[in-house]
Design a protein around this motif. Structure first.
Motif, PDB file in Angstrom:
ATOM      1  N   SER A  46      -6.952  14.868 -14.648  1.00  0.00           N
ATOM      2  CA  SER A  46      -5.884  14.382 -13.767  1.00  0.00           C
ATOM      3  C   SER A  46      -6.445  13.561 -12.618  1.00  0.00           C
ATOM      4  O   SER A  46      -5.924  12.496 -12.282  1.00  0.00           O
ATOM      5  N   VAL A  47      -7.526  14.050 -12.015  1.00  0.00           N
ATOM      6  CA  VAL A  47      -8.148  13.325 -10.904  1.00  0.00           C
ATOM      7  C   VAL A  47      -8.655  11.966 -11.375  1.00  0.00           C
ATOM      8  O   VAL A  47      -8.472  10.931 -10.704  1.00  0.00           O
ATOM      9  N   ALA A  48      -9.291  11.941 -12.546  1.00  0.00           N
ATOM     10  CA  ALA A  48      -9.812  10.675 -13.077  1.00  0.00           C
ATOM     11  C   ALA A  48      -8.680   9.694 -13.363  1.00  0.00           C
ATOM     12  O   ALA A  48      -8.790   8.497 -13.072  1.00  0.00           O
ATOM     13  N   LEU A  49      -7.578  10.202 -13.895  1.00  0.00           N
ATOM     14  CA  LEU A  49      -6.449   9.329 -14.212  1.00  0.00           C
ATOM     15  C   LEU A  49      -5.816   8.770 -12.949  1.00  0.00           C
ATOM     16  O   LEU A  49      -5.510   7.564 -12.875  1.00  0.00           O
ATOM     17  N   VAL A  50      -5.620   9.605 -11.938  1.00  0.00           N
ATOM     18  CA  VAL A  50      -5.028   9.141 -10.688  1.00  0.00           C
ATOM     19  C   VAL A  50      -5.928   8.099 -10.028  1.00  0.00           C
ATOM     20  O   VAL A  50      -5.457   7.073  -9.525  1.00  0.00           O
ATOM     21  N   ALA A  51      -7.231   8.361 -10.029  1.00  0.00           N
ATOM     22  CA  ALA A  51      -8.166   7.406  -9.429  1.00  0.00           C
ATOM     23  C   ALA A  51      -8.143   6.073 -10.169  1.00  0.00           C
ATOM     24  O   ALA A  51      -8.143   4.999  -9.555  1.00  0.00           O
ATOM     25  N   PHE A  52      -8.093   6.117 -11.506  1.00  0.00           N
ATOM     26  CA  PHE A  52      -8.064   4.887 -12.301  1.00  0.00           C
ATOM     27  C   PHE A  52      -6.796   4.086 -12.025  1.00  0.00           C
ATOM     28  O   PHE A  52      -6.846   2.862 -11.826  1.00  0.00           O
ATOM     29  N   VAL A  53      -5.661   4.768 -11.986  1.00  0.00           N
ATOM     30  CA  VAL A  53      -4.392   4.088 -11.729  1.00  0.00           C
ATOM     31  C   VAL A  53      -4.376   3.485 -10.334  1.00  0.00           C
ATOM     32  O   VAL A  53      -3.912   2.357 -10.129  1.00  0.00           O
ATOM     33  N   ALA A  54      -4.907   4.210  -9.358  1.00  0.00           N
ATOM     34  CA  ALA A  54      -4.928   3.705  -7.987  1.00  0.00           C
ATOM     35  C   ALA A  54      -5.794   2.449  -7.878  1.00  0.00           C
ATOM     36  O   ALA A  54      -5.413   1.475  -7.216  1.00  0.00           O
ATOM     37  N   ARG A  69       0.838  -1.209   0.000  1.00  0.00           N
ATOM     38  CA  ARG A  69       0.000   0.000   0.000  1.00  0.00           C
ATOM     39  C   ARG A  69       0.868   1.252   0.000  1.00  0.00           C
ATOM     40  O   ARG A  69       0.541   2.246  -0.668  1.00  0.00           O
ATOM     41  N   GLN A  70       1.988   1.208   0.718  1.00  0.00           N
ATOM     42  CA  GLN A  70       2.879   2.375   0.746  1.00  0.00           C
ATOM     43  C   GLN A  70       3.467   2.642  -0.646  1.00  0.00           C
ATOM     44  O   GLN A  70       3.588   3.807  -1.068  1.00  0.00           O
ATOM     45  N   ASP A  71       3.825   1.577  -1.356  1.00  0.00           N
ATOM     46  CA  ASP A  71       4.363   1.749  -2.710  1.00  0.00           C
ATOM     47  C   ASP A  71       3.319   2.369  -3.640  1.00  0.00           C
ATOM     48  O   ASP A  71       3.646   3.238  -4.460  1.00  0.00           O
ATOM     49  N   ARG A  72       2.080   1.919  -3.498  1.00  0.00           N
ATOM     50  CA  ARG A  72       1.025   2.456  -4.369  1.00  0.00           C
ATOM     51  C   ARG A  72       0.733   3.914  -4.051  1.00  0.00           C
ATOM     52  O   ARG A  72       0.493   4.713  -4.960  1.00  0.00           O
ATOM     53  N   ILE A  73       0.765   4.257  -2.760  1.00  0.00           N
ATOM     54  CA  ILE A  73       0.534   5.653  -2.377  1.00  0.00           C
ATOM     55  C   ILE A  73       1.666   6.541  -2.891  1.00  0.00           C
ATOM     56  O   ILE A  73       1.438   7.650  -3.392  1.00  0.00           O
ATOM     57  N   ARG A  74       2.895   6.035  -2.799  1.00  0.00           N
ATOM     58  CA  ARG A  74       4.041   6.806  -3.293  1.00  0.00           C
ATOM     59  C   ARG A  74       3.933   7.050  -4.796  1.00  0.00           C
ATOM     60  O   ARG A  74       4.163   8.164  -5.276  1.00  0.00           O
ATOM     61  N   PHE A  75       3.572   6.010  -5.527  1.00  0.00           N
ATOM     62  CA  PHE A  75       3.443   6.168  -6.977  1.00  0.00           C
ATOM     63  C   PHE A  75       2.319   7.129  -7.315  1.00  0.00           C
ATOM     64  O   PHE A  75       2.469   7.973  -8.221  1.00  0.00           O
ATOM     65  N   ALA A  76       1.191   7.038  -6.607  1.00  0.00           N
ATOM     66  CA  ALA A  76       0.071   7.953  -6.873  1.00  0.00           C
ATOM     67  C   ALA A  76       0.458   9.398  -6.573  1.00  0.00           C
ATOM     68  O   ALA A  76       0.060  10.323  -7.306  1.00  0.00           O
ATOM     69  N   SER A  77       1.253   9.596  -5.522  1.00  0.00           N
ATOM     70  CA  SER A  77       1.695  10.964  -5.188  1.00  0.00           C
ATOM     71  C   SER A  77       2.604  11.517  -6.277  1.00  0.00           C
ATOM     72  O   SER A  77       2.472  12.682  -6.682  1.00  0.00           O
ATOM     73  N   THR A  79       0.505  12.341  -9.251  1.00  0.00           N
ATOM     74  CA  THR A  79      -0.274  13.555  -9.005  1.00  0.00           C
ATOM     75  C   THR A  79       0.578  14.800  -9.207  1.00  0.00           C
ATOM     76  O   THR A  79       0.137  15.796  -9.804  1.00  0.00           O
ATOM     77  N   LEU A  80       1.829  14.767  -8.708  1.00  0.00           N
ATOM     78  CA  LEU A  80       2.723  15.915  -8.861  1.00  0.00           C
ATOM     79  C   LEU A  80       2.997  16.202 -10.332  1.00  0.00           C
ATOM     80  O   LEU A  80       2.968  17.370 -10.778  1.00  0.00           O
ATOM     81  N   VAL A  81       3.231  15.136 -11.115  1.00  0.00           N
ATOM     82  CA  VAL A  81       3.483  15.321 -12.546  1.00  0.00           C
ATOM     83  C   VAL A  81       2.256  15.906 -13.235  1.00  0.00           C
ATOM     84  O   VAL A  81       2.358  16.815 -14.077  1.00  0.00           O
ATOM     85  N   LEU A  82       1.070  15.411 -12.879  1.00  0.00           N
ATOM     86  CA  LEU A  82      -0.151  15.906 -13.513  1.00  0.00           C
ATOM     87  C   LEU A  82      -0.471  17.338 -13.108  1.00  0.00           C
ATOM     88  O   LEU A  82      -1.030  18.101 -13.911  1.00  0.00           O
ATOM     89  N   VAL A  83      -0.127  17.714 -11.874  1.00  0.00           N
ATOM     90  CA  VAL A  83      -0.327  19.109 -11.454  1.00  0.00           C
ATOM     91  C   VAL A  83       0.533  20.040 -12.301  1.00  0.00           C
ATOM     92  O   VAL A  83       0.084  21.103 -12.772  1.00  0.00           O
ATOM     93  N   MET A  84       1.793  19.658 -12.534  1.00  0.00           N
ATOM     94  CA  MET A  84       2.675  20.467 -13.363  1.00  0.00           C
ATOM     95  C   MET A  84       2.156  20.525 -14.804  1.00  0.00           C
ATOM     96  O   MET A  84       2.175  21.578 -15.448  1.00  0.00           O
ATOM     97  N   LEU A  85       1.680  19.374 -15.301  1.00  0.00           N
ATOM     98  CA  LEU A  85       1.142  19.355 -16.659  1.00  0.00           C
ATOM     99  C   LEU A  85      -0.102  20.227 -16.765  1.00  0.00           C
ATOM    100  O   LEU A  85      -0.289  20.939 -17.770  1.00  0.00           O
ATOM    101  N   SER A  86      -0.953  20.180 -15.731  1.00  0.00           N
ATOM    102  CA  SER A  86      -2.163  21.014 -15.736  1.00  0.00           C
ATOM    103  C   SER A  86      -1.806  22.498 -15.755  1.00  0.00           C
ATOM    104  O   SER A  86      -2.465  23.308 -16.419  1.00  0.00           O
ATOM    105  N   ALA A  87      -0.736  22.861 -15.010  1.00  0.00           N
ATOM    106  CA  ALA A  87      -0.309  24.264 -14.992  1.00  0.00           C
ATOM    107  C   ALA A  87       0.170  24.696 -16.374  1.00  0.00           C
ATOM    108  O   ALA A  87      -0.131  25.806 -16.840  1.00  0.00           O
ATOM    109  N   VAL A  88       0.900  23.811 -17.051  1.00  0.00           N
ATOM    110  CA  VAL A  88       1.373  24.129 -18.398  1.00  0.00           C
ATOM    111  C   VAL A  88       0.196  24.289 -19.364  1.00  0.00           C
ATOM    112  O   VAL A  88       0.139  25.220 -20.178  1.00  0.00           O
ATOM    113  N   LEU A  89      -0.756  23.372 -19.278  1.00  0.00           N
ATOM    114  CA  LEU A  89      -1.929  23.449 -20.160  1.00  0.00           C
ATOM    115  C   LEU A  89      -2.758  24.691 -19.871  1.00  0.00           C
ATOM    116  O   LEU A  89      -3.312  25.305 -20.793  1.00  0.00           O
TER     117      LEU A  89
END
Length: 287
Positions: free
Chosen positions: A88-96, A53-61, A64-74
């Motif tokens: 971004s939220v939908a993608l993170v939820a799907f991956v999780a 679970r810790q590995d999955r939370i780390r990957f999701a975090s 999320t950081l990458v998608l936040v930066m991408l959202s700012a660029v867009l």
């Protein structure tokens, strides 16, 4: 006449059970890949990913950081921020969800209805699994025997045999439980001439007859599938040996037609060498 088989058969084997159903199988937990064998679809559970679970939370975090930066660029490029944020939220939820699913042990869901057969007893599971392995061997012989058999008819017959075997094994599970229940009921202090004891003995005899009849039916199916595998494999080996013999015959015929060599290079070379040495010795002695 070919026995009509099921239009499609779905077979799944996990750590708990064997499921044979005419309807597609679903997973209760974990993931599975599906392998098609003619009209039979095998559901093969995928091993857990091993991510904690810790590995999955780390990957999701990190995602999320990458998608936040991408959202700012867009957003800087004029794309509405809420659109990028929603994606971004939908993608993170799907991956999780997918990662959590991949981390669980793959277990096939229990099918609905009475048309499916579920084997949970170790003996019946092992017998069906062996038959399924042999059935795959039978199918692998069909491409080499395509000029001798109708693969569609053979596929229907093999699927029908597997479905019938699963039904017999499911019935044997029920008989096994009944045998154990009746065996426990014999532990009593009642006299042998008691009507209840006599009725129990009669029912035990009937159960044993059912046990033997289902064993005979299952063995006949197992023997027929095994015989089909051996016959096909032996015929393929015979064809290969025959091809090798024919190729050898052609090669021998070509070698025979060519005849023996006109000169023998080894003896000729030896004679020439001896002549040269003799001439050299004559010249040497003349000096």
């Amino acid at each position: 006449m070919v026995t009509p088989g099921p239009k499609g058969l779905h077979i799944g084997i996990d750590t708990e059970k064997v499921v044979v159903s005419p309807s597609p199988l679903k997973m209760r937990t974990g993931r599975a890949r599906r392998v098609r064998w003619g009209s039979v679809t095998e559901v093969v559970p995928v091993a857990p990913s091993g991510r904690s679970r810790q590995d999955r939370i780390r990957f999701a975090s990190q995602l999320t950081l990458v998608l936040v930066m991408l959202s700012a660029v867009l957003s800087a490029l004029g794309i509405a921020w809420w659109l990028a944020a929603g994606g971004s939220v939908a993608l993170v939820a799907f991956v999780a969800v997918e990662q959590a699913r991949a981390a669980r042990t793959a277990i096939i869901a229990m099918p609905k209805g009475d048309s499916a057969h579920v084997l949970v007893a170790a003996e019946e599971r092992a017998a069906f699994e062996r038959a399924f392995v042999v059935a795959k061997r039978v199918r692998r012989t069909w491409p080499a025997l395509r000029h001798m058999i109708d693969s569609d008819d053979a596929d229907r017959s093999l699927s029908a045999a597997l479905e019938e075997l699963a039904a017999i094994m499911a019935r044997r599970q029920q008989i096994r439980c009944l045998r154990e229940e009746l065996a426990q009921a014999t532990r009593h202090d009642l006299p042998a001439d008691s009507p209840a004891v006599q009725a129990l003995a009669e029912q035990r005899l009937r159960v044993e007859a059912l046990w033997r009849s289902t064993a005979g039916a299952a063995n006949r199916i197992l023997a027929s599938i095994n015989a089909a595998a051996l016959a096909g494999e032996n015929l393929i080996r015979e064809q290969r040996i025959g091809d090798t013999a024919r190729e050898a015959e052609l090669a021998i015929s070509r070698l025979t037609a060519a005849g023996p060599p006109r000169t023998e290079a080894g003896p000729e070379l030896a004679e020439r060498t001896a002549a040269v040495i003799a001439a050299y010795r004559e010249l040497a002695s003349g000096r």
